[in-house]
Scaffold this motif. Structure first.
Motif, PDB file in Angstrom:
ATOM      1  N   VAL A 226      44.349  36.414  44.950  1.00 44.03           N
ATOM      2  CA  VAL A 226      45.529  37.214  44.605  1.00 44.03           C
ATOM      3  C   VAL A 226      46.686  36.847  45.531  1.00 44.03           C
ATOM      4  O   VAL A 226      47.813  36.597  45.097  1.00 44.03           O
TER       5      VAL A 226
ATOM      6  N   ALA B 140      48.090  33.439  44.656  1.00 48.70           N
ATOM      7  CA  ALA B 140      48.837  33.457  43.390  1.00 48.70           C
ATOM      8  C   ALA B 140      50.200  34.127  43.572  1.00 48.70           C
ATOM      9  O   ALA B 140      51.213  33.651  43.050  1.00 48.70           O
TER      10      ALA B 140
ATOM     11  N   ALA C 187      53.751  32.276  43.201  1.00 46.20           N
ATOM     12  CA  ALA C 187      54.723  32.779  42.216  1.00 46.20           C
ATOM     13  C   ALA C 187      56.058  33.077  42.890  1.00 46.20           C
ATOM     14  O   ALA C 187      57.132  32.750  42.367  1.00 46.20           O
TER      15      ALA C 187
ATOM     16  N   ALA D  12      54.331  39.284  37.038  1.00 47.54           N
ATOM     17  CA  ALA D  12      54.104  38.636  35.739  1.00 47.54           C
ATOM     18  C   ALA D  12      53.752  37.164  35.937  1.00 47.54           C
ATOM     19  O   ALA D  12      52.799  36.644  35.351  1.00 47.54           O
ATOM     20  N   ARG D  13      54.491  36.506  36.789  1.00 45.84           N
ATOM     21  CA  ARG D  13      54.267  35.078  37.056  1.00 45.84           C
ATOM     22  C   ARG D  13      52.902  34.845  37.715  1.00 45.84           C
ATOM     23  O   ARG D  13      52.244  33.837  37.449  1.00 45.84           O
ATOM     24  N   ALA D  14      52.491  35.777  38.593  1.00 42.80           N
ATOM     25  CA  ALA D  14      51.230  35.605  39.329  1.00 42.80           C
ATOM     26  C   ALA D  14      50.031  36.103  38.531  1.00 42.80           C
ATOM     27  O   ALA D  14      48.881  35.890  38.941  1.00 42.80           O
ATOM     28  N   GLY D  15      50.293  36.787  37.400  1.00 44.28           N
ATOM     29  CA  GLY D  15      49.180  37.306  36.603  1.00 44.28           C
ATOM     30  C   GLY D  15      48.495  38.509  37.238  1.00 44.28           C
ATOM     31  O   GLY D  15      47.292  38.705  37.096  1.00 44.28           O
ATOM     32  N   VAL D  16      49.260  39.318  37.954  1.00 51.10           N
ATOM     33  CA  VAL D  16      48.718  40.566  38.518  1.00 51.10           C
ATOM     34  C   VAL D  16      49.649  41.707  38.084  1.00 51.10           C
ATOM     35  O   VAL D  16      50.734  41.460  37.534  1.00 51.10           O
ATOM     36  N   THR D  17      49.229  42.945  38.336  1.00 48.82           N
ATOM     37  CA  THR D  17      50.105  44.060  37.988  1.00 48.82           C
ATOM     38  C   THR D  17      51.072  44.314  39.148  1.00 48.82           C
ATOM     39  O   THR D  17      50.739  44.032  40.309  1.00 48.82           O
TER      40      THR D  17
END
Lengths: 203, 203
Positions: free
Chosen positions: A18, A21, A25, A45-50
């Motif tokens: 995490v 990422a 990002a 959004a870019r890192a794929g986390v909330t």
């Protein structure tokens, strides 16, 4: 977990993935859109986390940016070994001056300093002090090599005060970055304070 | 209106009264509630102006805080005249070290630096450079007095690099503020670079 490495979790774990990422990002968005356009939702959004993952772990955007800046300021190699303390310091100071005088270097220092204001967790080293510790560790490597070679060496503190501090002050408060010749003159003046260390100083 | 004094409007005019009221409100709220609790509407209410007056004139809260900090950092008197350059510099450096090492001094420097990032109007001196210019002007006053007395004097730039820069660097990046003895030693080292100036240097 040390105070300095607090943001480096166990390698390979979910927490480390995490962090990697989110840092990646942030750096990509910084490069593409600049700092003013950054928001936590955009990075998430870019890192794929909330976004809440970021808020929970880093706090505000400024804290995340400070964390990313500290990682970028962490040296990834020992200073070049030129065979003498004077040579090592001249080479190191020129690289440091060049980095800190750039727009990117200045931006990183400002990001790091913006984290100086927040409340600190107990026993946690303030983020700007982590940066100063990285720099001091680089100088210490150069000085230790000199002691092993039996050379006269300056104090690490003297190098911080007479070489590092003016480079940083002029980058932050000056109308123009320091000229390479001036940085060189500061190293030369600092070397005049060099003394032979007792050989017992090296373990 | 010079670039440095851009925020000082004609004394007595409406613009000057608004500025004085907003600065005073900001300082009072800072003292009462601390920086984290400040908002533009809160300051506007206290100053008896509309928030849009503040946004129009200063931009964001950070810009207003930087402006207030610069005004507080502007020296209101010449450095004490002790009769010698060494004495003047020692007295000035101790006061500067003391101010910049305090929580208030650190907060002002951070406020000022946060304005370094914004886009600059053409020909406008960045806010942190205004502070460095105030400091350099104080040193210059000390050096000019020395020249008039026929004393050997250090370069203003040398004092900035070897005394001012380390005090500021340690306040911003250090784990502890600089000790008074260290500041004194820096002034003494700087005085070793003093040279007799040609008398034509003073108009």
């Amino acid at each position: 977990m040390t105070t300095i490495n607090r943001t480096i979790p166990r390698p390979g774990g979910r927490s480390a993935r995490v962090q990697a990422a989110v840092h990646r990002a942030t750096l990509e968005l910084l490069a593409q859109h600049g700092r003013a356009a950054l928001t936590v939702p955009l990075i998430a959004a870019r890192a794929g986390v909330t976004p809440s993952t970021i808020y929970r772990r880093w706090g505000e955007l400024a804290d995340l940016l400070a964390d990313v800046a500290v990682e970028r300021l962490r040296p990834d190699a020992d200073p070049a070994d030129t065979g003498s303390v004077a040579g090592d310091l001249l080479a190191w100071a020129e690289q440091y001056r060049d980095e800190m005088s750039s727009e990117v270097g200045l931006g990183m220092m400002l990001d790091v300093l913006s984290a100086r204001r927040g409340a600190l967790a107990e026993g946690q080293l303030p983020v700007p002090c982590q940066c100063a510790a990285f720099t001091a560790a680089q100088i210490e490597t150069i000085v230790d090599r000199g002691i092993r070679r039996g050379e006269p060496v300056p104090d690490v503190d003297a190098v911080m005060d007479t070489v590092v501090a003016p480079v940083v002050y002029r980058a932050l408060f000056g109308t123009a970055p320091m000229a390479p010749e001036r940085a060189q003159a500061l190293v030369e003046a600092c070397m005049k304070t060099a003394r032979k260390a007792p050989t017992t100083a090296v373990a």
